[in-house]
Scaffold this motif. Structure first.
Motif, PDB file in Angstrom:
ATOM      1  N   GLY A 157       0.817  -1.218   0.000  1.00 49.76           N
ATOM      2  CA  GLY A 157       0.000   0.000   0.000  1.00 49.76           C
ATOM      3  C   GLY A 157       0.837   1.248   0.000  1.00 49.76           C
ATOM      4  N   LEU A 158       2.123   1.096   0.289  1.00 46.26           N
ATOM      5  CA  LEU A 158       3.028   2.247   0.259  1.00 46.26           C
ATOM      6  C   LEU A 158       4.451   1.745   0.044  1.00 46.26           C
ATOM      7  N   LEU A 159       4.971   2.004  -1.168  1.00 48.20           N
ATOM      8  CA  LEU A 159       6.402   1.760  -1.394  1.00 48.20           C
ATOM      9  C   LEU A 159       7.070   3.114  -1.253  1.00 48.20           C
ATOM     10  N   ARG A 160       7.844   3.282  -0.171  1.00 40.90           N
ATOM     11  CA  ARG A 160       8.535   4.564   0.038  1.00 40.90           C
ATOM     12  C   ARG A 160       9.756   4.555  -0.876  1.00 40.90           C
ATOM     13  N   SER A 161       9.646   5.217  -2.030  1.00 42.84           N
ATOM     14  CA  SER A 161      10.708   5.093  -3.043  1.00 42.84           C
ATOM     15  C   SER A 161      11.977   5.857  -2.673  1.00 42.84           C
ATOM     16  N   VAL A 170       3.237   2.723  -5.608  1.00 37.67           N
ATOM     17  CA  VAL A 170       4.573   3.334  -5.528  1.00 37.67           C
ATOM     18  C   VAL A 170       4.382   4.812  -5.234  1.00 37.67           C
ATOM     19  N   ARG A 171       4.913   5.250  -4.122  1.00 46.71           N
ATOM     20  CA  ARG A 171       4.852   6.693  -3.845  1.00 46.71           C
ATOM     21  C   ARG A 171       6.044   7.348  -4.517  1.00 46.71           C
ATOM     22  N   THR A 172       5.786   8.434  -5.239  1.00 45.39           N
ATOM     23  CA  THR A 172       6.904   9.120  -5.884  1.00 45.39           C
ATOM     24  C   THR A 172       7.750   9.798  -4.805  1.00 45.39           C
ATOM     25  N   MET A 206      10.168  23.022   0.572  1.00 46.27           N
ATOM     26  CA  MET A 206      10.174  22.335  -0.724  1.00 46.27           C
ATOM     27  C   MET A 206      10.266  20.827  -0.511  1.00 46.27           C
ATOM     28  N   ARG A 207       9.151  20.218  -0.169  1.00 46.26           N
ATOM     29  CA  ARG A 207       9.098  18.771   0.091  1.00 46.26           C
ATOM     30  C   ARG A 207       8.266  18.075  -0.965  1.00 46.26           C
ATOM     31  N   GLY A 208       8.458  16.784  -1.070  1.00 47.23           N
ATOM     32  CA  GLY A 208       7.564  15.912  -1.826  1.00 47.23           C
ATOM     33  C   GLY A 208       7.275  16.417  -3.230  1.00 47.23           C
ATOM     34  N   ILE A 219      -3.380  10.211  -4.676  1.00 42.85           N
ATOM     35  CA  ILE A 219      -2.569  11.147  -3.881  1.00 42.85           C
ATOM     36  C   ILE A 219      -2.595  10.725  -2.421  1.00 42.85           C
ATOM     37  N   MET A 220      -1.568  11.154  -1.714  1.00 46.28           N
ATOM     38  CA  MET A 220      -1.588  10.978  -0.264  1.00 46.28           C
ATOM     39  C   MET A 220      -2.397  12.131   0.301  1.00 46.28           C
ATOM     40  N   ILE A 221      -3.207  11.816   1.282  1.00 51.15           N
ATOM     41  CA  ILE A 221      -3.898  12.889   2.002  1.00 51.15           C
ATOM     42  C   ILE A 221      -3.093  13.059   3.288  1.00 51.15           C
ATOM     43  N   GLU A 222      -2.214  14.035   3.278  1.00 48.93           N
ATOM     44  CA  GLU A 222      -1.371  14.245   4.467  1.00 48.93           C
ATOM     45  C   GLU A 222      -1.199  15.727   4.778  1.00 48.93           C
ATOM     46  N   VAL A 223      -1.825  16.563   3.944  1.00 52.17           N
ATOM     47  CA  VAL A 223      -1.837  17.999   4.219  1.00 52.17           C
ATOM     48  C   VAL A 223      -3.307  18.345   4.470  1.00 52.17           C
ATOM     49  N   ILE A 240      -4.284   7.923   3.177  1.00 51.68           N
ATOM     50  CA  ILE A 240      -4.131   8.965   4.192  1.00 51.68           C
ATOM     51  C   ILE A 240      -2.826   8.746   4.968  1.00 51.68           C
ATOM     52  N   GLY A 241      -1.953   9.731   4.904  1.00 52.16           N
ATOM     53  CA  GLY A 241      -0.679   9.675   5.633  1.00 52.16           C
ATOM     54  C   GLY A 241      -0.887  10.344   6.972  1.00 52.16           C
ATOM     55  N   THR A 242      -1.260   9.543   7.962  1.00 56.40           N
ATOM     56  CA  THR A 242      -1.626  10.149   9.250  1.00 56.40           C
ATOM     57  C   THR A 242      -0.429  10.753   9.980  1.00 56.40           C
ATOM     58  N   ASN A 243       0.795  10.334   9.618  1.00 56.24           N
ATOM     59  CA  ASN A 243       1.959  10.902  10.317  1.00 56.24           C
ATOM     60  C   ASN A 243       2.065  12.395  10.010  1.00 56.24           C
ATOM     61  N   ASP A 244       2.048  12.708   8.714  1.00 62.54           N
ATOM     62  CA  ASP A 244       2.131  14.122   8.355  1.00 62.54           C
ATOM     63  C   ASP A 244       0.817  14.844   8.609  1.00 62.54           C
ATOM     64  N   LEU A 245      -0.288  14.150   8.349  1.00 62.98           N
ATOM     65  CA  LEU A 245      -1.578  14.823   8.556  1.00 62.98           C
ATOM     66  C   LEU A 245      -1.695  15.275  10.020  1.00 62.98           C
ATOM     67  N   ASP A 293       5.573  19.267  15.338  1.00 63.85           N
ATOM     68  CA  ASP A 293       6.630  18.517  14.652  1.00 63.85           C
ATOM     69  C   ASP A 293       6.540  17.034  15.031  1.00 63.85           C
ATOM     70  N   ARG A 294       6.468  16.166  14.005  1.00 60.76           N
ATOM     71  CA  ARG A 294       6.285  14.739  14.300  1.00 60.76           C
ATOM     72  C   ARG A 294       7.484  14.111  15.002  1.00 60.76           C
ATOM     73  N   ASP A 295       8.639  14.754  14.957  1.00 61.16           N
ATOM     74  CA  ASP A 295       9.822  14.189  15.626  1.00 61.16           C
ATOM     75  C   ASP A 295      10.212  14.962  16.881  1.00 61.16           C
ATOM     76  N   VAL A 305      -5.298   3.926   4.521  1.00 63.86           N
ATOM     77  CA  VAL A 305      -4.532   4.692   5.502  1.00 63.86           C
ATOM     78  C   VAL A 305      -3.152   4.040   5.540  1.00 63.86           C
ATOM     79  N   CYS A 306      -2.112   4.840   5.303  1.00 64.79           N
ATOM     80  CA  CYS A 306      -0.771   4.246   5.308  1.00 64.79           C
ATOM     81  C   CYS A 306       0.123   4.855   6.390  1.00 64.79           C
ATOM     82  N   GLY A 307      -0.397   5.836   7.132  1.00 61.25           N
ATOM     83  CA  GLY A 307       0.381   6.379   8.246  1.00 61.25           C
ATOM     84  C   GLY A 307       0.413   5.371   9.390  1.00 61.25           C
ATOM     85  N   ALA A 308       1.195   5.690  10.432  1.00 53.28           N
ATOM     86  CA  ALA A 308       1.401   4.734  11.521  1.00 53.28           C
ATOM     87  C   ALA A 308       0.111   4.376  12.259  1.00 53.28           C
TER      88      ALA A 308
END
Ligand code: PEP
Ligand code: MG
Length: 842
Positions: free
Chosen positions: A558-562, A597-599, A623-625, A689-693, A712-717, A725-727, A762-765
């Motif tokens: 469901g998510l290949l982090r390229s 495959v996520r770009t 300038m991400r993603g 698309i990822m829904i993370e914004v 849905i990328g729940t980590n960034d969302l 900040d997620r970290d 949903v591909c976030g954690a």
């Protein structure tokens, strides 16, 4: 007393002056090598800015230094990362040792070739001997080659020498450093700058080591840490004032907010019952403390000849690379092998090697130069306030130490561990953990690191509990002390009672039994008790993870982090490399399974060495993603082309990260269509698309008609919805994806997608948390893409519930106030509706 004299430095090129701070390479912009200027050249012959002797000219012709009569040393460096050109495009016109006149031609270069093949043509002129200077022209604008630019204050003697005429050196009182990371780049720069104001010779002392206090690089080589005791000495006319000012500056933190240092002693540690940090790897263990410390290495500053020292360094590097290869070959899993691969690549980093070469050319020993290069770069990384870069700093220190030991001929001694060891360290390095007998280790507890650190990754891969971010008192615990490491709570209990230990062991047995059960049923479909199927797929970043996911019952990817194809290297992956990786993963899945495959999702916090990026104040908002990829469309086109080569091997899906605007989706689709057309493909893969914004979640109704799916990328969302900040170590417990605001965005996204007949994953954690499984089912999510080892657990959690119940609990929690309330409601729901004992008996 020395008389003040001025030496002028002339423009080595014609061009446009640019502030050093804007040079997109921290080694230069932070003035680790020296202060000076940068020119964007319009001419193509580098000329001598002063008269003197060529003290070094790189064989590759891209850098040269000149020593003037009074010891002033000036380094000129043409372009950024031009060392990679290996001499192509450069013609040296002078030799080492040659006397040159001001304005004499030194190096000719092919500006077009360099501009096309290197990162940048920006050329640096740096005063590496550390003299202060004043500008003779405005600091920006056009300059002509030969024009006087800087006036250097060459009063007195060379910086490293204490002039006998200056009399006895005076010493300050010892000062205990209160800076959390010692004198890292910023405070060290403030201190060196302040020292330069005085004409006295000034030294900073730590134990038996003394360094020139006016040199930032020298100060950083002292490797000071929080709580270190240092002293300032000065000799010369203003020595007394210098001592007073600089000692006060040190005590006040050199511009950093500080609290008085904690004196670590056993009495204090033993009076505490619990030390708190953050969970880096779940689980718990009861065992005995084993403190792990880094070996102290003795390094002499001065080398023999630069030639011999260069040889030493080259040999040390080669031996370290070979040792890392052995560690990679013997690694217990991908996670460990990848870390050592990244370490090998760090050893090939051109800027790091260049800093070391510059110092060797200045007469330093290989060991000294290497340590200064790695430590100053690591300190820089740490000071940038970015968690990922801070982790890279830890890697750099680790690999730096490995090479240093090779240069010094110090053997690596294996640590002899007792049974049931809980390893405690300031920072556990991958090298330390690689050599351990893991059968005897029950867990890790460290002061440094975080949930994304390598020790966390290794602990998770080994299934061991780990806590990071503990207070420094943990280092004072005596070896053999019995402790209970409760990573789930982020606690290290120093005096655990018997009941707590028994409870923990009972829980562990229960968990193990459950895990066995889940594994045994992993290949069964994920269907609720009332027959609703949800697809459980995997988040992967390699072929072997994909294979592992399939063996654990994963129903697709469901998510290949390229990003893994692009990170930790000096050049972009070739088409063939990309295409063969995607095809191999697609083949492992087969034509009936989804491959999403996520770009490329890099930028800001995850910089790429070969893609020039400006440093950003808020990298997560920069300038991400997809933003970065659309700014460099060729990068995206190349990736699309490579992904498309696996069409037909699996059910191919392409997913765009960080989308916030419809125009981004449309532009990316256009590029994809053009690439597909060029390949003669009649059918496009699915595009989602990822829904993370939050913007994308809020406008899901407008995106839905134009996509094939959402994930849905729940980590960034979560980080963008809560503005946390997620970290961030102190926000770790609050930046919680169970927050009702995030859940409401998931609910509205699902509604909008289903209204247009599109599926939502949903591909976030959050998808990997079994506590969230009923909730996500209830919200109508169609796919859960989870971390590979958790596939069996998530599938089992689906099989325990009824969809109708899930819908009711989902509706209920959307109305709650906080993440804690949501978690509590889900816990109660779980206890009330799921009979786990039945599951275990079946
Ligand atoms: C996310 O943001 O939830 C996600 C899956 O992407 P990453 O964690 O790779 O940013
Ligand atoms: Mg993300």
């Amino acid at each position: 007393m020395a008389t003040s004299q001025q030496l002028q430095l002339h423009a080595p090129l014609s061009g446009v002056l640019m502030p050093l701070d804007l040079v997109p390479d921290p080694v230069f912009s932070t003035r680790v090598i020296g202060d000076g200027l940068c020119i964007d050249p319009t001419s193509s012959t580098l000329c001598a800015p002063l008269a003197g002797v060529v003290s070094n000219v790189q064989a590759s012709g891209h850098a040269i230094s000149i020593i003037g009569e009074n010891g002033v040393q000036v380094l000129m460096h043409i372009g950024l990362d031009t060392v990679n050109l290996a001499g192509k495009g450069f013609t040296r016109l002078v030799e080492e040792g040659e006397q040159v006149d001001v304005g004499q031609s030194l190096i000719e270069f092919d500006a077009d070739f360099v501009a096309l093949n290197a990162r940048s043509l920006l050329t640096l002129m740096l005063v590496v001997s550390g003299e202060r200077f004043t500008w003779l022209v405005p600091e920006s604008g056009l300059v002509d080659c030969g024009q006087p630019l800087l006036g250097l204050d060459t009063a007195g003697q060379a910086l490293d020498e204490v002039n006998a005429e200056e009399g006895e050196a005076l010493f300050s009182k010892p000062v205990t450093l209160a800076n959390p990371n010692g004198l890292h780049a910023r405070p060290a720069a403030v201190f060196a700058q302040a020292a330069k104001i005085f004409s006295a010779s000034i030294f900073l002392h730590k134990k038996q080591d003394s360094v020139n206090a006016k040199s930032l690089v020298a100060i950083m080589t002292l490797q000071t840490a929080h709580g270190d005791v240092v002293q300032v000495s000065a000799a010369g006319p203003d020595a007394e004032e210098a001592i007073k000012t600089l000692a006060e500056l040190l005590a006040s933190g050199c511009g950093e907010a500080v609290t008085p240092p904690v004196e670590v002693n056993e009495v204090e540690a033993s009076s505490l019952k619990v030390l708190r940090g953050v969970c880096a790897s779940a689980g718990s263990a009861f065992g005995q403390v084993v403190q792990i410390t880094e070996q102290k290495l003795d390094v002499v500053e001065l080398g023999t000849t630069p030639h011999a020292e260069r040889d030493h360094l080259a040999r040390g590097l080669a031996e370290a690379i070979a040792a890392l290869q052995q560690l990679r070959d013997n690694a217990t899993g991908d996670a460990q092998a990848d870390i050592f691969k990244a370490h090998q690549e760090l050893l090939e980093d051109p800027s790091l090697l260049e800093v070391a070469q510059v110092l060797i050319n200045e007469g330093k020993s290989a060991a000294f130069a290497w340590r200064a290069a790695t430590e100053s770069t690591a300190t820089l990384f740490k000071s940038m306030g970015n968690a990922l870069l801070a982790e890279r700093a830890a890697d750099l220190t680790d690999v730096g130490q490995r090479v240093l030991k090779q240069i010094l001929g110090v053997p690596d001694h294996a640590i002899d561990l007792p049974e049931g060891a809980i390893l405690i360290a300031e920072q556990l390095t991958p090298s330390q953990t690689a050599g351990l007998d893991t059968r005897k280790v029950l867990g890790f507890a460290t002061v440094g690191g975080g949930a994304t650190s390598h020790v966390a990754i290794l602990a998770r891969a080994a299934g061991l509990p780990a806590i990071c971010g503990l207070p420094i008192q943990v280092l004072a615990l005596a070896d053999g002390t019995q402790v209970l490491l409760d990573a789930d709570k982020g606690e290290l209990q120093l005096d655990p009672d018997l009941a707590a230990i028994e409870q923990l062991q009972a829980n562990r047995q229960q968990q193990q039994k459950r895990h066995q059960h889940e594994l045994a049923h992993a290949t069964l479909a994920a269907c609720t008790r009332d027959g609703h199927h949800i697809e459980v797929t995997a988040n992967v970043a390699s072929l072997s993870e994909t294979e592992q996911a399939m063996s654990l019952g994963g129903e697709g990817v469901g998510l290949l982090r390229s990003e893994f194809l692009y990170l930790d290297r000096n050049h972009a992956p070739s088409h063939d490399e990309q295409a063969s990786t995607y095809s191999a993963i697609a083949r492992a899945l087969g034509p009936t399974r989804n491959l999403v495959v996520r770009t490329l999702d890099v930028g800001g916090d995850k910089p790429l060495a070969y893609v020039p990026m400006d440093s950003e104040t808020n990298p997560f908002l920069g300038m991400r993603g997809i933003r970065l990829c659309l700014e460099r469309p060729q990068l995206l086109r190349d990736q699309f082309k490579a992904i498309l080569s696996s069409a037909g091997l699996a059910r191919l899906h392409i997913m765009l990260p960080m989308v916030a605007q419809l125009s981004e989706l449309r532009l990316a689709r256009q590029l994809l269509e053009e690439e597909a057309l060029a390949l003669g493909l009649t059918e496009l893969p699915k595009l989602g698309i990822m829904i993370e914004v939050p913007a994308a979640a809020l406008m899901a109704d407008l995106f839905a008609p134009e996509v094939d799916f959402f994930s849905i990328g729940t980590n960034d969302l979560t980080q963008y919805t809560l503005a946390m900040d997620r970290d961030h170590p102190r926000l770790a417990s609050q930046a919680d994806s169970f927050h009702p605001s995030v859940l409401r965005l998931i609910a509205s996204t699902v509604k909008a997608a289903h209204a247009h007949g599109k599926w939502v994953g949903v591909c976030g954690a959050l998808a990997s948390e079994t506590l969230a499984t009923p909730l996500l089912l209830g919200l109508g999510v169609d796919e859960l893409s989870v971390s590979v080892p958790l596939i069996p657990a998530v599938k089992a959690a689906v099989r325990e519930v009824d969809l109708a119940d899930c819908q009711a609990i989902a509706l209920q929690v959307l109305g709650l106030e906080s993440a804690e309330q949501v978690r509590e409601a889900l816990r109660l729901y779980h206890e009330a509706t799921v009979d786990t004992s039945l599951v275990l008996e079946n």
